[in-house]
Design a protein around this motif. Structure first.
Motif, PDB file in Angstrom:
ATOM      1  N   SER A 107      44.771  46.780  29.790  1.00 16.12           N
ATOM      2  CA  SER A 107      44.382  46.026  30.989  1.00 16.12           C
ATOM      3  C   SER A 107      44.357  46.937  32.209  1.00 16.12           C
ATOM      4  O   SER A 107      43.427  46.878  33.023  1.00 16.12           O
ATOM      5  CB  SER A 107      45.365  44.870  31.229  1.00 16.12           C
ATOM      6  OG  SER A 107      45.405  44.009  30.116  1.00 16.12           O
ATOM      7  N   TRP A 108      45.375  47.785  32.339  1.00 14.39           N
ATOM      8  CA  TRP A 108      45.446  48.700  33.480  1.00 14.39           C
ATOM      9  C   TRP A 108      44.300  49.706  33.448  1.00 14.39           C
ATOM     10  O   TRP A 108      43.674  49.990  34.476  1.00 14.39           O
ATOM     11  CB  TRP A 108      46.787  49.414  33.487  1.00 14.39           C
ATOM     12  CG  TRP A 108      46.928  50.414  34.594  1.00 14.39           C
ATOM     13  CD1 TRP A 108      46.958  51.773  34.484  1.00 14.39           C
ATOM     14  CD2 TRP A 108      47.020  50.133  36.006  1.00 14.39           C
ATOM     15  NE1 TRP A 108      47.068  52.367  35.724  1.00 14.39           N
ATOM     16  CE2 TRP A 108      47.113  51.375  36.678  1.00 14.39           C
ATOM     17  CE3 TRP A 108      47.036  48.958  36.751  1.00 14.39           C
ATOM     18  CZ2 TRP A 108      47.226  51.475  38.059  1.00 14.39           C
ATOM     19  CZ3 TRP A 108      47.146  49.052  38.141  1.00 14.39           C
ATOM     20  CH2 TRP A 108      47.236  50.289  38.770  1.00 14.39           C
ATOM     21  N   THR A 109      44.011  50.235  32.264  1.00 17.12           N
ATOM     22  CA  THR A 109      42.903  51.181  32.118  1.00 17.12           C
ATOM     23  C   THR A 109      41.579  50.522  32.482  1.00 17.12           C
ATOM     24  O   THR A 109      40.740  51.113  33.166  1.00 17.12           O
ATOM     25  CB  THR A 109      42.840  51.721  30.676  1.00 17.12           C
ATOM     26  OG1 THR A 109      44.068  52.365  30.347  1.00 17.12           O
ATOM     27  CG2 THR A 109      41.692  52.714  30.510  1.00 17.12           C
TER      28      THR A 109
ATOM     29  N   TRP B   7      36.035  38.191  22.612  1.00 15.94           N
ATOM     30  CA  TRP B   7      37.280  38.122  23.376  1.00 15.94           C
ATOM     31  C   TRP B   7      37.540  39.417  24.133  1.00 15.94           C
ATOM     32  O   TRP B   7      38.118  39.395  25.232  1.00 15.94           O
ATOM     33  CB  TRP B   7      38.447  37.775  22.452  1.00 15.94           C
ATOM     34  CG  TRP B   7      38.418  36.337  22.024  1.00 15.94           C
ATOM     35  CD1 TRP B   7      38.180  35.854  20.786  1.00 15.94           C
ATOM     36  CD2 TRP B   7      38.586  35.194  22.881  1.00 15.94           C
ATOM     37  NE1 TRP B   7      38.193  34.475  20.790  1.00 15.94           N
ATOM     38  CE2 TRP B   7      38.445  34.043  22.066  1.00 15.94           C
ATOM     39  CE3 TRP B   7      38.847  35.019  24.239  1.00 15.94           C
ATOM     40  CZ2 TRP B   7      38.559  32.755  22.568  1.00 15.94           C
ATOM     41  CZ3 TRP B   7      38.961  33.734  24.747  1.00 15.94           C
ATOM     42  CH2 TRP B   7      38.818  32.621  23.928  1.00 15.94           C
ATOM     43  N   SER B   8      37.111  40.533  23.579  1.00 14.46           N
ATOM     44  CA  SER B   8      37.267  41.805  24.282  1.00 14.46           C
ATOM     45  C   SER B   8      36.434  41.816  25.562  1.00 14.46           C
ATOM     46  O   SER B   8      36.911  42.224  26.632  1.00 14.46           O
ATOM     47  CB  SER B   8      36.843  42.954  23.365  1.00 14.46           C
ATOM     48  OG  SER B   8      37.035  44.187  24.006  1.00 14.46           O
ATOM     49  N   ILE B   9      35.188  41.348  25.482  1.00 17.91           N
ATOM     50  CA  ILE B   9      34.315  41.287  26.665  1.00 17.91           C
ATOM     51  C   ILE B   9      34.841  40.252  27.655  1.00 17.91           C
ATOM     52  O   ILE B   9      34.826  40.476  28.874  1.00 17.91           O
ATOM     53  CB  ILE B   9      32.869  40.957  26.247  1.00 17.91           C
ATOM     54  CG1 ILE B   9      32.286  42.104  25.419  1.00 17.91           C
ATOM     55  CG2 ILE B   9      31.989  40.701  27.476  1.00 17.91           C
ATOM     56  CD1 ILE B   9      30.961  41.778  24.757  1.00 17.91           C
ATOM     57  N   THR B  10      35.340  39.124  27.147  1.00 21.24           N
ATOM     58  CA  THR B  10      35.887  38.086  28.025  1.00 21.24           C
ATOM     59  C   THR B  10      37.098  38.605  28.788  1.00 21.24           C
ATOM     60  O   THR B  10      37.272  38.315  29.982  1.00 21.24           O
ATOM     61  CB  THR B  10      36.268  36.839  27.208  1.00 21.24           C
ATOM     62  OG1 THR B  10      35.096  36.313  26.571  1.00 21.24           O
ATOM     63  CG2 THR B  10      36.875  35.756  28.090  1.00 21.24           C
ATOM     64  N   ALA B  11      37.951  39.395  28.120  1.00 18.89           N
ATOM     65  CA  ALA B  11      39.115  39.980  28.797  1.00 18.89           C
ATOM     66  C   ALA B  11      38.656  40.912  29.914  1.00 18.89           C
ATOM     67  O   ALA B  11      39.205  40.890  31.028  1.00 18.89           O
ATOM     68  CB  ALA B  11      39.976  40.738  27.792  1.00 18.89           C
ATOM     69  N   PHE B  12      37.654  41.747  29.616  1.00 20.98           N
ATOM     70  CA  PHE B  12      37.110  42.659  30.637  1.00 20.98           C
ATOM     71  C   PHE B  12      36.551  41.878  31.825  1.00 20.98           C
ATOM     72  O   PHE B  12      36.841  42.194  32.983  1.00 20.98           O
ATOM     73  CB  PHE B  12      36.016  43.532  30.018  1.00 20.98           C
ATOM     74  CG  PHE B  12      35.142  44.210  31.028  1.00 20.98           C
ATOM     75  CD1 PHE B  12      35.616  45.285  31.761  1.00 20.98           C
ATOM     76  CD2 PHE B  12      33.851  43.770  31.274  1.00 20.98           C
ATOM     77  CE1 PHE B  12      34.823  45.906  32.711  1.00 20.98           C
ATOM     78  CE2 PHE B  12      33.045  44.380  32.216  1.00 20.98           C
ATOM     79  CZ  PHE B  12      33.540  45.455  32.942  1.00 20.98           C
ATOM     80  N   LEU B  13      35.758  40.845  31.543  1.00 21.81           N
ATOM     81  CA  LEU B  13      35.158  40.047  32.619  1.00 21.81           C
ATOM     82  C   LEU B  13      36.220  39.314  33.429  1.00 21.81           C
ATOM     83  O   LEU B  13      36.082  39.146  34.649  1.00 21.81           O
ATOM     84  CB  LEU B  13      34.165  39.038  32.035  1.00 21.81           C
ATOM     85  CG  LEU B  13      32.894  39.619  31.407  1.00 21.81           C
ATOM     86  CD1 LEU B  13      32.041  38.508  30.801  1.00 21.81           C
ATOM     87  CD2 LEU B  13      32.079  40.403  32.432  1.00 21.81           C
ATOM     88  N   SER B  14      37.297  38.881  32.779  1.00 21.70           N
ATOM     89  CA  SER B  14      38.373  38.176  33.472  1.00 21.70           C
ATOM     90  C   SER B  14      39.048  39.098  34.484  1.00 21.70           C
ATOM     91  O   SER B  14      39.289  38.709  35.634  1.00 21.70           O
ATOM     92  CB  SER B  14      39.396  37.652  32.462  1.00 21.70           C
ATOM     93  OG  SER B  14      40.328  36.798  33.095  1.00 21.70           O
TER      94      SER B  14
END
Length: 448
Positions: free
Chosen positions: A331-333, A376-383
């Motif tokens: 998340s930090w990266t 879910w990976s893209i959704t996490a990035f967009l979030s």
């Protein structure tokens, strides 16, 4: 069908993020006994696709898919309900609440976005782990066949060591590190060489053909995919899955080595030694005037190359406790990389603004086939991206309201309602201009 699958994933992801973001405002507002008049997915200018009143709140879906909102009584927001602000403040209105409560209500949305992104990354680390190509396992260096790689001063066989002093651990991190970086170090023939990344590198990257692929690639073997009916080598005996091991008596390991030798054999015949299953065979072939065999190479992914012994992939699995720091680190990266890219967008000399995209660009990053991991990976990035964007100190965004509230808490002076109205209008104009520019870029790219 491909566009439909991409669009469906985009709408599902966007809707989820909007609803949860607005819920982040809604819940603390209710906890502090603040009246919430509307809770909307998308905007409902003039009419709604759906609406239903439950208690004091109207829940609905608008027809303009540019976001969503909660209308909190006594707050100058997207609704621009200035008539309500002319009346005397009511105890249940936002403006009547203490500054610390208003601050929590305004920060609720971005907090949900950041927490959601972190939780998704933790879940992905726990459920899937990580499988990647370690940069140190690219023993024979990169393939610098791309013109952009060559403008960076890269040559085939170079090993990328670090970017801006950061040692590259994962090969797939190299492109984004170059986008965010200013200088890099390579190893060439046992010697380490430092080079600068041109200021206009991102501009050149954006202007490339969208089908060109990564400008830095790992090397792979020449594997025959298909011999077309029109090929000069149709009757040569070449078969699908043949791996070229030597050309004209010279041993080769990679596609680029085969291509280089064939360039010297234009309009000639030569012998290939190919590996076919567990056997090796010598095959006489012809080379055309362009130095080609006129066969279609097979596409091999990293898993295929690992089976053939070309690369060794890392396969990390995490326990639940191990997935927490791994998810936090991811998340930090993600956040720091996004901030670095945003800085370059606001620097005109980089040309990064040309890569700013709207809904088409965001939708295009979803895969053309359903993949739970990718979604879910893209959704996490967009979030995380949505959380950061909303924290920017721009009026009309949560960050703008937070700045005004912090100013009030520090100075003891509350901005006037008229000032907040004007600020909201300015913020909307800025956001509208940004929206038009980003989506205009998408349209230009489509025509290009």
């Amino acid at each position: 069908m491909e566009i439909l699958i991409k669009a469906s994933q985009f709408i599902l992801s966007l809707s989820l993020l909007i609803v949860l973001h607005e819920l982040g405002h809604f819940i603390p507002a209710k906890l502090f006994k603040t009246k919430v008049e509307k809770f909307y997915l998308f905007f409902d200018y003039k009419f709604s696709l759906f609406k239903k009143k439950i208690g004091e709140t109207v829940y609905g879906i608008g027809w303009i898919p540019l976001g969503g909102y909660v209308k909190i009584a006594g707050m100058i927001d997207e609704s621009m309900d200035t008539e309500q602000m002319k009346e005397e403040p009511k105890p249940w209105e936002f403006r009547s609440k203490p500054a610390w409560q208003r601050l929590i209500i305004m920060l609720g949305g971005v907090i949900v976005n950041f927490v959601l992104g972190i939780l998704i990354y933790i879940a992905l680390m726990w459920g899937y782990g990580e499988k990647y190509l370690p940069n140190e396992n690219v023993k024979d260096g990169i393939w610098a066949q791309d013109e952009l790689a060559q403008t960076l001063g890269l040559e085939t066989g170079d090993k990328i060591i670090s970017v801006d002093g950061k040692v590259i651990e994962k090969f797939n991190e190299i492109p984004v590190e170059f986008i965010n970086g200013n200088n890099f170090v390579i190893e060439r023939n046992g010697e380490q060489i430092a080079k600068e990344i041109p200021v206009d590198f991102i501009s050149k990257l954006v202007d490339r053909d969208k089908d060109a692929g990564n400008f830095i690639q790992y090397r792979y073997p020449f594997v025959v995919g298909k011999v077309p009916e029109t090929s000069i080598n149709l009757a040569s005996g070449l078969q699908s899955k043949d791996i070229v091991m030597s050309v004209a008596g010279k041993e080769v390991k990679y596609f680029d080595e085969v291509a280089s030798i064939l360039e010297t054999l234009k309009n000639k015949s030569t012998e290939l030694v190919v590996k076919r299953g567990d056997e090796t065979k010598g095959i006489n072939v012809k080379v055309n005037e362009e130095g080609k065999l006129m066969v279609q190479p097979a596409f091999l992914n990293l898993l295929d190359l690992e089976k053939l012994g070309y690369y060794t992939l890392a396969d990390k699995k995490y326990t639940f406790m191990e997935s927490i720091p791994a998810g936090l680190n991811k998340s930090w990266t993600t956040l720091t990389n996004y901030v670095k890219q945003l800085k370059k967008i606001f620097n005109p000399s980089t040309g990064a603004y040309k890569g700013l995209g709207g809904f088409i660009s965001i939708g295009s990053i979803f895969p053309s086939e359903w993949s739970a991991y990718s979604f879910w990976s893209i959704t996490a990035f967009l979030s995380i991206m949505l959380g950061f964007m909303n924290l920017l100190p721009i009026p009309a965004l949560d960050g703008g309201h937070v700045v005004f509230t912090l100013w009030e808490m520090i100075t003891g002076k509350k901005p006037s309602d008229k000032f907040l109205e004007y600020a909201q209008v300015v913020g909307f104009v800025l956001l509208l201009a940004l929206l038009i520019f980003a989506n205009g870029n998408d349209v230009v790219k489509l025509f290009k």
